[in-house]
Design a protein around this motif. Structure first.
Motif, PDB file in Angstrom:
ATOM      1  N   ALA A   1      -8.488  -5.011  -4.632  1.00 35.74           N
ATOM      2  CA  ALA A   1      -7.600  -4.019  -5.245  1.00 35.74           C
ATOM      3  C   ALA A   1      -6.657  -4.669  -6.267  1.00 35.74           C
TER       4      ALA A   1
ATOM      5  N   ALA B   1       2.444   0.852  -4.457  1.00 36.93           N
ATOM      6  CA  ALA B   1       1.075   0.995  -3.968  1.00 36.93           C
ATOM      7  C   ALA B   1       0.113   0.365  -4.962  1.00 36.93           C
TER       8      ALA B   1
ATOM      9  N   ALA C   1      -7.440  -6.541  -0.220  1.00 34.69           N
ATOM     10  CA  ALA C   1      -6.240  -6.694  -1.066  1.00 34.69           C
ATOM     11  C   ALA C   1      -6.574  -7.489  -2.329  1.00 34.69           C
TER      12      ALA C   1
ATOM     13  N   TRP D   1      -2.555  -1.266  -3.513  1.00 33.00           N
ATOM     14  CA  TRP D   1      -3.744  -1.282  -2.664  1.00 33.00           C
ATOM     15  C   TRP D   1      -3.851   0.082  -1.966  1.00 33.00           C
ATOM     16  N   PRO D   2      -5.067   0.474  -1.555  1.00 34.77           N
ATOM     17  CA  PRO D   2      -5.205   1.742  -0.822  1.00 34.77           C
ATOM     18  C   PRO D   2      -4.390   1.732   0.474  1.00 34.77           C
ATOM     19  N   LEU D   3      -4.058   2.902   0.946  1.00 32.98           N
ATOM     20  CA  LEU D   3      -3.298   3.031   2.196  1.00 32.98           C
ATOM     21  C   LEU D   3      -4.064   2.380   3.345  1.00 32.98           C
TER      22      LEU D   3
ATOM     23  N   ASN E   1       0.808  -1.226   0.000  1.00 36.82           N
ATOM     24  CA  ASN E   1       0.000   0.000   0.000  1.00 36.82           C
ATOM     25  C   ASN E   1       0.842   1.278   0.000  1.00 36.82           C
TER      26      ASN E   1
ATOM     27  N   ILE F   1      -4.716   6.711  -1.350  1.00 36.95           N
ATOM     28  CA  ILE F   1      -3.707   5.841  -1.974  1.00 36.95           C
ATOM     29  C   ILE F   1      -2.383   6.606  -1.990  1.00 36.95           C
ATOM     30  N   HIS F   2      -1.308   5.877  -1.738  1.00 29.89           N
ATOM     31  CA  HIS F   2      -0.019   6.551  -1.639  1.00 29.89           C
ATOM     32  C   HIS F   2       0.464   6.996  -3.020  1.00 29.89           C
TER      33      HIS F   2
ATOM     34  N   ALA G   1     -10.725   3.548  -4.162  1.00 30.65           N
ATOM     35  CA  ALA G   1      -9.700   3.392  -3.119  1.00 30.65           C
ATOM     36  C   ALA G   1     -10.250   3.873  -1.769  1.00 30.65           C
TER      37      ALA G   1
ATOM     38  N   VAL H   1      -4.671  -0.827   3.673  1.00 36.69           N
ATOM     39  CA  VAL H   1      -5.144  -2.183   3.347  1.00 36.69           C
ATOM     40  C   VAL H   1      -4.029  -3.187   3.641  1.00 36.69           C
TER      41      VAL H   1
ATOM     42  N   GLN I   1     -10.838   1.731   1.639  1.00 36.42           N
ATOM     43  CA  GLN I   1     -10.193   2.178   2.876  1.00 36.42           C
ATOM     44  C   GLN I   1     -11.239   2.328   3.990  1.00 36.42           C
TER      45      GLN I   1
END
Ligand SMILES: [Zn+2]
Length: 460
Positions: A407, A391, A404, A393-395, A171, A355-356, A326, A397, A330
């Motif tokens: 995503a 990244a 996961a 997956w969203p931050l 993530n 998301i990063h 995302a 996750v 989250q």
């Protein structure tokens, strides 16, 4: 041919690579059963002129796809196994495609496909320029059992490689210098004497008592091991009916720690506890080591090269729709956990991202703890190896979650994978064009392993 030309080539073959990615996501196969995924990679690599070599009949889903000649010989690691029970559609609420079915909750569909993209791009470079060098795509099964690469090393599959490139969907975008807990996976089987539990309990010796007493001993051991160690167990056989004293019972332990030597010393103490439990209950114990793996051996030359490429190449940008997806994923998580994760590396005054975007600097990347284990760790002990995350997956996750899986099958996953393929390609480009880098990475590896040689966690 410049690095940017090669990165552009990855856009050209993007659809072909993504098709492989999605086909594998749509048809998840568990560890040890990855026949179709491995065959798909063999087929695509052969079509692109790679020579396919098998690892051996005992590992039918492991193989090597090779192109080029001479040194450096660059290995790029691919995995493609899924996880039980994590079937999930590309959706923001739990929605399994197959009830209790497998799913790509660790994103290994992305992991393998990015390696494929990089292998194809490097092949293009070698073919077009006539440069010396070899690219090897390593099809590695059974990662979730933490055993595939350990067995491949034992079978000699990595002989002749100069260095290895690895990544994992996650993530955040970060190059990591240390990761993965070393691990041992051991089953303990106790043998007692069965008897009628009411009629003649005095003549029985309970194997289940031994399992329980061993667990008590292991739980007391926790106080006297390093803080970062992890000991977890399940009881895989607890006997049958309550009126029969169990003649046989079995437990399954994982022992993990940041360094292999700690895993070994804790394992030695756990074996004594098992013996003690057997002694107390007048039973007999035997143990079987199912597997084990190493922690990541750092290589600062490859770490710096990885970070440089991550910052040189633009990370993906996202559409409004993707950001919405995302955010919804989250929001399905515990907000406190998400907040805790984000605060580790995003300044508090910034707006909370879903998301990063961007790349963590080396200092921030130190707060990314990958406390699972991976058999990739073992590869880093036989040759210089890098590791980075993108990244996908969203931050917030976590790996091995339905979020996961969702995503990994979405365009967020595809973008993380494409970025990873670009980074792997960029690193390989630099290594092919600068023999001094290869030599420096190898010299560092030699120095770090001077007094600590790799010993396979698997016995003969
Ligand atoms: Zn994984």
């Amino acid at each position: 041919m410049k690095k940017t030309d090669l990165i552009r080539y990855l856009d050209e073959i993007g659809d072909e690579v993504n098709q492989v990615n999605l086909e594998i996501w749509n048809r998840p196969e568990l560890s040890g059963e990855e026949a179709k995924s491995a065959d798909l990679y063999r087929k695509v690599l052969s079509k692109h002129g790679f020579l396919i070599r098998e690892v051996g009949p005992e590992m039918p889903h492991a193989f090597i796809g090779e192109y080029g000649s001479g040194s450096p010989v660059i290995a790029v690691l691919a995995e493609y196994d899924a996880l039980p029970g994590l079937s999930q559609a590309v959706d923001t609420k739990p929605n399994p495609v197959a009830k209790h079915g497998p799913g790509h909750g660790c994103g290994h569909n992305l992991l393998g496909a990015a390696a494929l993209g990089a292998a194809l791009a490097v092949k293009k470079y070698l073919a077009d320029t006539g440069k010396q060098g070899t690219i090897r795509f390593y099809g590695c099964p059974e990662e979730e059992f933490l055993i595939g690469k350990v067995k491949m090393i034992k079978a000699g599959a990595f002989e002749g490689c100069d260095l290895a490139l690895s990544w994992h969907p996650m993530n955040v975008n970060a190059a990591l210098e240390s990761a993965y807990l070393a691990n041992n996976s051991i089953k303990f089987k106790f043998h007692g004497i069965s008897a009628h539990a009411a009629q003649s309990p005095e003549s029985g010796r309970s194997a289940l008592d031994a399992v329980e007493l061993m667990n008590v001993g292991a739980n007391y051991l926790r106080e006297h091991v390093i803080d970062d160690a992890r000991i977890h167990y399940t009881i895989t056989n607890a006997g049958g009916s309550p009126n029969i004293i169990p003649e046989e019972a079995e437990s399954w332990y994982y022992i993990r720690a940041p360094h292999r030597r700690d895993v070994e010393s804790i394992t030695a103490r756990l074996l004594k506890i098992a013996e003690g439990a057997a002694l107390m209950t007048e039973t007999r114990v035997e143990h079987t080591v199912l597997g084990g793996c190493y922690h990541l051996l750092p290589n600062s030359v490859l770490h710096e090269l990885t970070y440089k490429n991550m910052t040189e190449i633009d990370p993906p940008s996202y559409t409004e729709q993707e950001l919405e997806f995302a955010r919804a994923l989250q929001e399905s998580l515990d907000p406190e956990l998400v907040e805790g994760e984000i605060q580790k590396f995003i300044a508090l005054d910034e707006e909370k991202p879903c998301i990063h975007q961007g790349v963590l600097d080396p200092q921030q990347a130190k707060s990314v703890i990958v406390s699972g284990s991976s058999d990739s760790g073992d590869v880093s002990w036989i040759m210089p190896m890098n590791l980075f995350l993108t990244a996908a997956w969203p931050l917030g996750v976590p790996a091995h979650s339905w979020q996961a899986t969702a995503a990994s099958g979405s365009s967020l996953g595809t973008k993380g994978m494409h970025y990873a393929a670009q980074i792997l390609t960029g690193i390989a480009y630099d290594l092919l064009n600068d023999p001094a880098l290869v030599a420096a990475a190898q010299a560092e590896f030699k120095d770090r392993t001077k007094n600590a040689k790799y010993v396979s966690p698997l016995s003969d």
